[in-house]
Design a protein around this motif. Structure first.
Motif, mmCIF file in Angstrom:
data_model
loop_
_atom_site.group_PDB
_atom_site.id
_atom_site.type_symbol
_atom_site.label_atom_id
_atom_site.label_comp_id
_atom_site.label_asym_id
_atom_site.label_seq_id
_atom_site.Cartn_x
_atom_site.Cartn_y
_atom_site.Cartn_z
ATOM 1 N N ARG A 19 -16.119 -53.389 47.272
ATOM 2 C CA ARG A 19 -16.577 -54.631 48.168
ATOM 3 C C ARG A 19 -15.404 -55.701 47.727
ATOM 4 N NH1 ARG A 19 -21.177 -53.628 45.281
ATOM 5 N NH2 ARG A 19 -22.055 -53.030 47.023
ATOM 6 N N PRO A 20 -14.452 -55.362 47.923
ATOM 7 C CA PRO A 20 -13.394 -56.615 47.920
ATOM 8 C C PRO A 20 -13.483 -57.754 48.552
ATOM 9 C CG PRO A 20 -12.172 -55.101 49.255
ATOM 10 C CD PRO A 20 -13.767 -54.352 48.857
ATOM 11 N N GLY A 21 -13.105 -59.032 48.331
ATOM 12 C CA GLY A 21 -13.292 -60.141 48.844
ATOM 13 C C GLY A 21 -14.205 -61.169 48.607
ATOM 14 N N HIS A 22 -15.133 -60.606 47.477
ATOM 15 C CA HIS A 22 -16.134 -61.253 47.089
ATOM 16 C C HIS A 22 -16.054 -62.039 45.822
ATOM 17 C CE1 HIS A 22 -18.583 -60.398 50.416
ATOM 18 N NE2 HIS A 22 -18.212 -59.066 50.441
ATOM 19 N N ALA A 23 -14.793 -62.207 45.296
ATOM 20 C CA ALA A 23 -14.676 -62.806 43.923
ATOM 21 C C ALA A 23 -14.990 -64.222 43.747
ATOM 22 C CB ALA A 23 -13.073 -62.535 43.595
ATOM 23 N N GLY A 24 -14.939 -64.825 45.030
ATOM 24 C CA GLY A 24 -15.190 -66.335 45.039
ATOM 25 C C GLY A 24 -16.557 -66.333 44.937
ATOM 26 N N GLN A 25 -17.657 -65.418 44.867
ATOM 27 C CA GLN A 25 -19.043 -65.680 44.780
ATOM 28 C C GLN A 25 -19.370 -64.748 43.412
ATOM 29 O OE1 GLN A 25 -19.280 -63.260 48.705
ATOM 30 N NE2 GLN A 25 -21.174 -64.501 48.694
ATOM 31 N N GLY A 26 -18.251 -64.409 42.625
ATOM 32 C CA GLY A 26 -18.374 -63.653 41.280
ATOM 33 C C GLY A 26 -18.860 -62.382 41.415
ATOM 34 N N GLU A 124 -25.710 -50.843 53.343
ATOM 35 C CA GLU A 124 -24.802 -51.517 52.676
ATOM 36 C C GLU A 124 -25.156 -52.826 51.967
ATOM 37 O OE1 GLU A 124 -21.705 -52.221 55.302
ATOM 38 O OE2 GLU A 124 -20.927 -50.104 55.338
ATOM 39 N N VAL A 125 -24.653 -53.340 50.885
ATOM 40 C CA VAL A 125 -24.740 -54.606 50.330
ATOM 41 C C VAL A 125 -23.564 -55.436 50.045
ATOM 42 C CG1 VAL A 125 -25.797 -55.989 48.259
ATOM 43 C CG2 VAL A 125 -26.809 -53.752 48.811
ATOM 44 N N LEU A 126 -23.346 -56.413 50.915
ATOM 45 C CA LEU A 126 -22.084 -57.098 50.776
ATOM 46 C C LEU A 126 -20.767 -56.390 51.423
ATOM 47 C CD1 LEU A 126 -22.191 -59.352 47.842
ATOM 48 C CD2 LEU A 126 -22.571 -60.004 49.963
ATOM 49 N N GLY A 127 -21.081 -55.500 52.582
ATOM 50 C CA GLY A 127 -20.159 -54.393 53.159
ATOM 51 C C GLY A 127 -19.940 -53.192 52.206
ATOM 52 N N SER A 128 -20.689 -52.878 51.115
ATOM 53 C CA SER A 128 -20.375 -51.727 50.359
ATOM 54 C C SER A 128 -21.661 -50.713 49.885
ATOM 55 C CB SER A 128 -19.476 -52.129 49.306
ATOM 56 O OG SER A 128 -19.217 -50.982 48.275
ATOM 57 N N ARG A 129 -21.658 -49.607 49.822
ATOM 58 C CA ARG A 129 -22.696 -49.029 49.273
ATOM 59 C C ARG A 129 -22.690 -48.654 47.733
ATOM 60 N NH1 ARG A 129 -21.803 -46.654 54.481
ATOM 61 N NH2 ARG A 129 -23.982 -46.922 55.862
ATOM 62 N N SER A 130 -21.410 -49.124 47.255
ATOM 63 C CA SER A 130 -21.123 -49.108 45.808
ATOM 64 C C SER A 130 -22.282 -49.561 44.958
ATOM 65 C CB SER A 130 -19.819 -49.403 45.499
ATOM 66 O OG SER A 130 -18.741 -48.525 45.708
ATOM 67 N N THR A 131 -22.936 -49.027 43.955
ATOM 68 C CA THR A 131 -23.564 -49.580 43.047
ATOM 69 C C THR A 131 -23.223 -50.589 42.402
ATOM 70 O OG1 THR A 131 -25.266 -47.257 42.908
ATOM 71 C CG2 THR A 131 -25.151 -49.036 41.244
ATOM 72 N N ASP A 132 -23.820 -51.958 42.161
ATOM 73 C CA ASP A 132 -23.651 -52.900 41.302
ATOM 74 C C ASP A 132 -24.665 -53.293 40.628
ATOM 75 O OD1 ASP A 132 -23.213 -55.914 40.770
ATOM 76 O OD2 ASP A 132 -21.284 -55.439 41.372
ATOM 77 N N ALA A 248 -13.354 -50.100 37.590
ATOM 78 C CA ALA A 248 -13.936 -50.506 38.721
ATOM 79 C C ALA A 248 -14.631 -51.837 38.603
ATOM 80 C CB ALA A 248 -14.266 -49.421 39.280
ATOM 81 N N ASP A 249 -15.663 -51.912 37.858
ATOM 82 C CA ASP A 249 -16.558 -52.909 37.822
ATOM 83 C C ASP A 249 -16.057 -54.120 36.626
ATOM 84 O OD1 ASP A 249 -18.400 -51.269 39.499
ATOM 85 O OD2 ASP A 249 -19.158 -50.490 37.790
ATOM 86 N N HIS A 250 -15.002 -54.236 36.606
ATOM 87 C CA HIS A 250 -14.398 -55.372 35.975
ATOM 88 C C HIS A 250 -14.825 -56.770 36.298
ATOM 89 C CE1 HIS A 250 -11.442 -56.873 38.920
ATOM 90 N NE2 HIS A 250 -11.173 -55.592 39.018
ATOM 91 N N PRO A 251 -15.002 -57.701 35.576
ATOM 92 C CA PRO A 251 -15.448 -59.102 35.740
ATOM 93 C C PRO A 251 -14.271 -59.729 36.942
ATOM 94 C CG PRO A 251 -14.780 -59.008 33.705
ATOM 95 C CD PRO A 251 -14.992 -57.547 34.029
ATOM 96 N N VAL A 252 -14.634 -60.722 37.613
ATOM 97 C CA VAL A 252 -13.465 -61.366 38.396
ATOM 98 C C VAL A 252 -12.380 -61.995 37.580
ATOM 99 C CG1 VAL A 252 -15.098 -61.273 40.328
ATOM 100 C CG2 VAL A 252 -14.986 -63.215 39.026
ATOM 101 N N THR A 253 -12.896 -62.520 36.664
ATOM 102 C CA THR A 253 -11.914 -63.351 35.755
ATOM 103 C C THR A 253 -12.002 -63.054 34.170
ATOM 104 O OG1 THR A 253 -13.655 -65.271 35.306
ATOM 105 C CG2 THR A 253 -12.148 -65.645 37.154
ATOM 106 N N GLY A 254 -10.989 -63.104 33.486
ATOM 107 C CA GLY A 254 -10.924 -62.905 32.098
ATOM 108 C C GLY A 254 -10.211 -64.160 31.430
ATOM 109 N N GLY A 255 -10.827 -64.298 30.040
ATOM 110 C CA GLY A 255 -10.409 -65.539 29.080
ATOM 111 C C GLY A 255 -9.373 -65.116 28.068
ATOM 112 N N TYR A 256 -8.851 -63.873 28.273
ATOM 113 C CA TYR A 256 -7.792 -63.598 27.038
ATOM 114 C C TYR A 256 -6.658 -63.119 27.861
ATOM 115 C CZ TYR A 256 -12.110 -63.572 24.342
ATOM 116 O OH TYR A 256 -13.126 -63.914 23.504
#
Length: 290
Positions: A19-26, A124-132, A248-256
């Protein structure tokens, strides 16, 4: 047409292209961890790209098909057993109504993909069937009944039963990377170590990230790095100097700082790395050409 989950095994989840395109929602992009194996499984049963499959970590899955179906298992050397009859590696099989199907533990590799002609048609959840784990859909559990969809009428030629792929492409060679975007945050000797040392895959990893143990990578800068977007395959280095490879299930941002990013093919190979595996990094061959 439905499938009933009798046993989910150590970790079975639904996966598609994410479900790309939802990084702005975290929300992480998610999707299959080994994208090439997932795509190969769908192609073998004649599904269009993006159909949902079951991603089985270390096998252990047992299901019952309530109506006749066509399925295949790809990604590792795990065995697909239909009513006690073992299928060949990546063999497309016809499954009779009421048959129980099991996925054994693989000897090599980590994640197997069970694709069914028509795909798993959960909501689908937010356009995808991938488990989150945060937004859903939930992980399949014993007793769950999953619907199977129908192929769209415009889809191309259906592969014949018994067709096989090329087998698992686990890739025991080095993982190719592009250096950066923050390789300049590390000393020259740390970058050289990263590209020459052997690292071990730690048991403390999952579909979010692979933790590696080995020579620590020292920084050339001591300042804090503001959080910034990260992608699948990014190799982040926290203060202890031990690399983490985002999956694949990485966070949308990183601090390191991210010292390098795996190529797509290398990220797929990383998806099949089991704890204890020894890995090395090399600069992608195409990048060595002036």
């Amino acid at each position: 047409m439905t499938v009933t989950i009798l046993r989910a095994g150590p970790l079975t989840v639904l996966k598609d292209r994410g479900r790309p395109g939802h990084a702005g929602q975290g929300v992480a992009p998610s999707g299959a961890v080994d994208r090439s194996a997932y795509a190969r499984a769908n192609a073998l049963v004649g599904n269009p790209p993006g159909a949902a499959a079951l991603e089985c970590t270390l096998g252990g899955l047992r299901v019952r098909f309530d109506e006749p179906a066509v399925a295949v298992l790809a990604g590792t050397d795990a065995v697909l057993s239909v009513g006690g009859n073992r299928a060949g590696v990546e063999e497309v099989v016809e499954i009779p109504a009421g048959a129980e199907v099991t996925v054994t533990m693989p000897r090599r590799g980590l994640r197997s993909y069970l694709a069914v002609r028509g795909g798993f048609a959960v909501a689908e959840v937010l356009g995808s069937r991938s488990t989150d784990r945060l937004v859903g859909p939930p992980r399949p559990a014993a007793g769950d009944v999953l619907p199977i969809g129908a192929l769209p009428p415009q889809h191309g030629e259906i592969p014949p039963l018994g067709s096989t792929g090329d087998g698992p492409r686990l890739g025991d060679g080095p993982w190719e990377v592009d250096l950066g975007p923050r390789d300049d945050w590390f000393t020259a000797s740390a970058v050289a170590t990263f590209l020459s040392a052997e690292y071990t895959v730690s048991p403390a990893g999952d579909s979010v990230g692979l933790r590696l143990t080995g020579p620590a990578l020292s920084r050339s800068r001591t300042a804090e790095l503001p959080s910034e977007g990260v992608v699948r395959g990014a190799v982040q280095v926290p203060p202890d100097g031990q690399p983490i490879v985002f999956q694949a299930d990485h966070p949308v941002t990183g601090g390191y700082p991210v010292i390098a990013v795996l190529t797509p093919a290398a990220a797929d190979r990383a998806a099949q790395a089991r704890p204890g595996a020894k890995v090395r990094f090399v600069v992608a061959a195409a990048r060595l050409i002036d």
